[in-house]
Design a protein around this motif. Structure first.
Motif, PDB file in Angstrom:
ATOM      1  N   THR A  33       0.899  -1.300   0.150  1.00  0.00           N
ATOM      2  CA  THR A  33      -0.054   0.027  -0.026  1.00  0.00           C
ATOM      3  C   THR A  33       0.854   1.226  -0.041  1.00  0.00           C
ATOM      4  OG1 THR A  33      -0.111   0.187   2.479  1.00  0.00           O
ATOM      5  CG2 THR A  33      -1.918  -1.009   1.428  1.00  0.00           C
ATOM      6  N   ASN A  34       0.103   2.378  -0.256  1.00  0.00           N
ATOM      7  CA  ASN A  34       1.243   3.669  -0.007  1.00  0.00           C
ATOM      8  C   ASN A  34       1.437   3.881   1.187  1.00  0.00           C
ATOM      9  OD1 ASN A  34       0.744   4.165  -2.793  1.00  0.00           O
ATOM     10  ND2 ASN A  34      -1.176   5.393  -2.710  1.00  0.00           N
ATOM     11  N   LYS A  73       4.644   1.867   1.549  1.00  0.00           N
ATOM     12  CA  LYS A  73       5.823   2.407   0.832  1.00  0.00           C
ATOM     13  C   LYS A  73       6.290   3.579   1.432  1.00  0.00           C
ATOM     14  CE  LYS A  73       3.877   0.914  -3.580  1.00  0.00           C
ATOM     15  NZ  LYS A  73       3.317   1.341  -4.897  1.00  0.00           N
ATOM     16  N   ASP A  74       5.410   4.514   2.091  1.00  0.00           N
ATOM     17  CA  ASP A  74       5.609   5.858   2.920  1.00  0.00           C
ATOM     18  C   ASP A  74       6.624   5.221   4.199  1.00  0.00           C
ATOM     19  OD1 ASP A  74       5.827   8.468   3.389  1.00  0.00           O
ATOM     20  OD2 ASP A  74       4.241   8.207   4.924  1.00  0.00           O
TER      21      ASP A  74
END
Length: 68
Positions: A2-3, A6-7
């Motif tokens: 998911t974003n 990744k963050d």
């Protein structure tokens, strides 16, 4: 991935504490959130502990796994 995941991985290019990571993605400091976001990334091989011999150490930090 998911974003948010990744963050987290990118944010951990410098070792970060659990609190720093959870604050970054805007969730509360709760064991369920730690398991969902941090422990799962460690298990998947994206993050590594700075003190793997003592996973519950108060000074535990997480950093991005660098591939060689």
């Amino acid at each position: 991935m998911t974003n948010k995941e990744k963050d987290i991985v990118n944010f951990c290019s410098v070792p970060r504490t659990t609190k720093e990571i959870l604050d970054r993605i805007g969730v509360s400091m709760h064991s369920k959130n730690r398991e969902r976001y941090i422990t799962s990334l460690v298990a998947a091989g994206y993050l590594q502990m700075t003190n793997p011999d003592n996973p519950t150490a108060s000074n535990q930090k997480y950093k991005k796994v660098t591939t060689k």
